[in-house]
Design a protein around this motif. Structure first.
Motif, PDB file in Angstrom:
ATOM      1  N   LEU A  22       0.822  -1.210   0.000  1.00 13.10           N
ATOM      2  CA  LEU A  22       0.000   0.000   0.000  1.00 13.10           C
ATOM      3  C   LEU A  22       0.857   1.260   0.000  1.00 13.10           C
ATOM      4  O   LEU A  22       0.416   2.316  -0.452  1.00 13.10           O
ATOM      5  CB  LEU A  22      -0.911   0.011   1.231  1.00 13.10           C
ATOM      6  CG  LEU A  22      -1.923  -1.133   1.328  1.00 13.10           C
ATOM      7  CD1 LEU A  22      -2.641  -1.090   2.676  1.00 13.10           C
ATOM      8  CD2 LEU A  22      -2.939  -1.053   0.190  1.00 13.10           C
ATOM      9  N   GLY A  23       2.053   1.165   0.512  1.00 17.62           N
ATOM     10  CA  GLY A  23       2.943   2.319   0.568  1.00 17.62           C
ATOM     11  C   GLY A  23       4.028   2.093   1.603  1.00 17.62           C
ATOM     12  O   GLY A  23       4.064   1.076   2.294  1.00 17.62           O
ATOM     13  N   TRP A  24       4.921   3.064   1.692  1.00 15.08           N
ATOM     14  CA  TRP A  24       5.973   3.021   2.698  1.00 15.08           C
ATOM     15  C   TRP A  24       5.507   3.720   3.961  1.00 15.08           C
ATOM     16  O   TRP A  24       4.819   4.738   3.903  1.00 15.08           O
ATOM     17  CB  TRP A  24       7.245   3.687   2.176  1.00 15.08           C
ATOM     18  CG  TRP A  24       7.851   2.978   1.009  1.00 15.08           C
ATOM     19  CD1 TRP A  24       7.755   3.331  -0.297  1.00 15.08           C
ATOM     20  CD2 TRP A  24       8.635   1.786   1.052  1.00 15.08           C
ATOM     21  NE1 TRP A  24       8.421   2.422  -1.085  1.00 15.08           N
ATOM     22  CE2 TRP A  24       8.979   1.467  -0.279  1.00 15.08           C
ATOM     23  CE3 TRP A  24       9.083   0.951   2.080  1.00 15.08           C
ATOM     24  CZ2 TRP A  24       9.750   0.361  -0.608  1.00 15.08           C
ATOM     25  CZ3 TRP A  24       9.855  -0.150   1.760  1.00 15.08           C
ATOM     26  CH2 TRP A  24      10.183  -0.441   0.429  1.00 15.08           C
ATOM     27  N   ILE A  25       5.870   3.185   5.087  1.00 19.55           N
ATOM     28  CA  ILE A  25       5.496   3.793   6.356  1.00 19.55           C
ATOM     29  C   ILE A  25       6.297   5.071   6.546  1.00 19.55           C
ATOM     30  O   ILE A  25       7.519   5.096   6.342  1.00 19.55           O
ATOM     31  CB  ILE A  25       5.745   2.799   7.518  1.00 19.55           C
ATOM     32  CG1 ILE A  25       4.785   1.609   7.372  1.00 19.55           C
ATOM     33  CG2 ILE A  25       5.567   3.471   8.868  1.00 19.55           C
ATOM     34  CD1 ILE A  25       5.014   0.507   8.391  1.00 19.55           C
ATOM     35  N   ASP A  26       5.606   6.157   6.910  1.00 23.30           N
ATOM     36  CA  ASP A  26       6.259   7.461   7.028  1.00 23.30           C
ATOM     37  C   ASP A  26       7.344   7.475   8.090  1.00 23.30           C
ATOM     38  O   ASP A  26       8.375   8.126   7.941  1.00 23.30           O
ATOM     39  CB  ASP A  26       5.219   8.548   7.347  1.00 23.30           C
ATOM     40  CG  ASP A  26       4.287   8.797   6.167  1.00 23.30           C
ATOM     41  OD1 ASP A  26       4.692   8.509   5.033  1.00 23.30           O
ATOM     42  OD2 ASP A  26       3.155   9.250   6.399  1.00 23.30           O
ATOM     43  N   ARG A  27       7.085   6.785   9.188  1.00 23.42           N
ATOM     44  CA  ARG A  27       8.049   6.764  10.282  1.00 23.42           C
ATOM     45  C   ARG A  27       8.640   5.368  10.389  1.00 23.42           C
ATOM     46  O   ARG A  27       8.062   4.479  11.009  1.00 23.42           O
ATOM     47  CB  ARG A  27       7.382   7.147  11.604  1.00 23.42           C
ATOM     48  CG  ARG A  27       6.862   8.577  11.600  1.00 23.42           C
ATOM     49  CD  ARG A  27       6.246   8.932  12.941  1.00 23.42           C
ATOM     50  NE  ARG A  27       5.777  10.302  12.946  1.00 23.42           N
ATOM     51  CZ  ARG A  27       5.171  10.880  13.997  1.00 23.42           C
ATOM     52  NH1 ARG A  27       4.977  10.173  15.106  1.00 23.42           N
ATOM     53  NH2 ARG A  27       4.784  12.132  13.933  1.00 23.42           N
TER      54      ARG A  27
END
Length: 309
Positions: free
Chosen positions: A160-165
């Protein structure tokens, strides 16, 4: 027509990844009396082949049916059981996937935890062979390679995407490599988005001009040119699937077939029709002969660049 997507792991340099199968493959074959309640210190990929498996993962209910895959992340507590009289069969593989040898890559991704594999008709024979060929108490090179294929298919569907943190803070060259990798995966997954190159560049925590230089140094192209390359790579799939030049151009966002042909040749070095002629020749056994000169030139360049020992 098969869905064409940019792979997530396929854009990461192989040397940056370490896949470790931490135990022999679990050949699940569970009757109605089966129950499990545990947690693992590693990630666990489960694929259902037959029957139906019921789970509670950190209290969240999940049901697996043939073709469904589920990731149980390290440390998650799960309960499993079989409510049916039919046997629940599948595979479960404990593994770790680290980047730069010490950081959990799976933990950096936002993944759908459970879903039906989109390429299941192609993957089912592989999954069954993986189960059948697994030694009872060891991990082989064959299992390692087969699992990587299954894991790539899972991540391509689940991503779904890369985790921001992120769970770790890389420094220096590792941090820059990771930022470039994330930009590459964003562009690869969405090459038809006209703003994706800019979005991927702005998401990097670096000065824009500096990041553009480092991106080009690592990838060989600027973000915009890399996006155009991925668009044309997708167009190649459409052409090889039987679409006309005009139709393939429309699929990747070009309404003018002549402009599409010019951009295709500018990006890949040959026109769409020349590409298809090359594919047709290869079907009659001429591919190696056709590519020998290019291979020799590439090998010569590698020899020139090789350090003296």
């Amino acid at each position: 027509m098969d869905e064409i997507e940019g792979g997530i792991l396929s854009t990461i340099p192989p040397a940056a990844l370490t896949l470790n199968l931490t135990r022999a493959t679990i050949k699940m074959e569970h009757s109605r009396t089966w129950q499990i309640d545990k947690s693992n210190q590693v990630d666990d990929l489960i694929i259902c082949l037959e029957g139906q498996g019921h789970y509670l993962v950190d209290g969240e209910p999940r049901v697996l049916e043939p073709g469904d895959a589920m990731l149980i992340s390290r440390g998650q507590r799960f309960v499993g059981w079989n409510e049916k009289t039919t046997t629940y069969r599948g595979i479960a593989q404990h593994f770790t996937l680290d980047i730069y040898g010490r950081h959990n890559l799976i933990a950096q991704m936002d993944l759908k935890p459970k879903f039906h594999l989109s390429r299941w008709p192609l993957l089912e024979p592989l999954a069954r062979h993986y189960r059948q060929s697994a030694p009872p108490s060891s991990v082989t090179l064959l299992q390692h390679h087969l699992f990587m294929v299954l894991l790539i298919a899972f991540i391509d569907d689940a991503f779904l995407g890369w985790i921001d943190r992120p769970s770790f803070q890389p420094e220096g060259a590792e941090a820059l490599d990771l930022a470039v990798m994330k930009a590459v995966t964003m562009i690869s997954a969405n090459p038809l988005d006209p703003d994706i190159a800019l979005t991927a560049t702005e998401a990097a925590p670096y000065n824009r001009d500096y990041f553009l230089r480092e991106f080009q140094k690592r990838v060989g192209r600027t973000p915009r040119k890399y996006q155009e390359f991925k668009r044309m790579e997708r167009a190649m799939h459409f052409l090889e699937a039987g679409l006309s030049v005009a139709s393939a151009g429309v699929e990747v966002g070009y309404t003018d077939p002549y402009y599409f042909s010019r951009m295709f040749k500018r990006t890949l070095g040959l026109s769409p029709r020349d590409h298809m002629n090359k594919i047709r020749r290869s079907r009659h056994g001429n591919l190696l002969q056709l590519d020998e000169r290019e291979q020799q030139e590439a090998l010569a360049q590698q020899t020139e660049k090789a350090p003296l020992v």
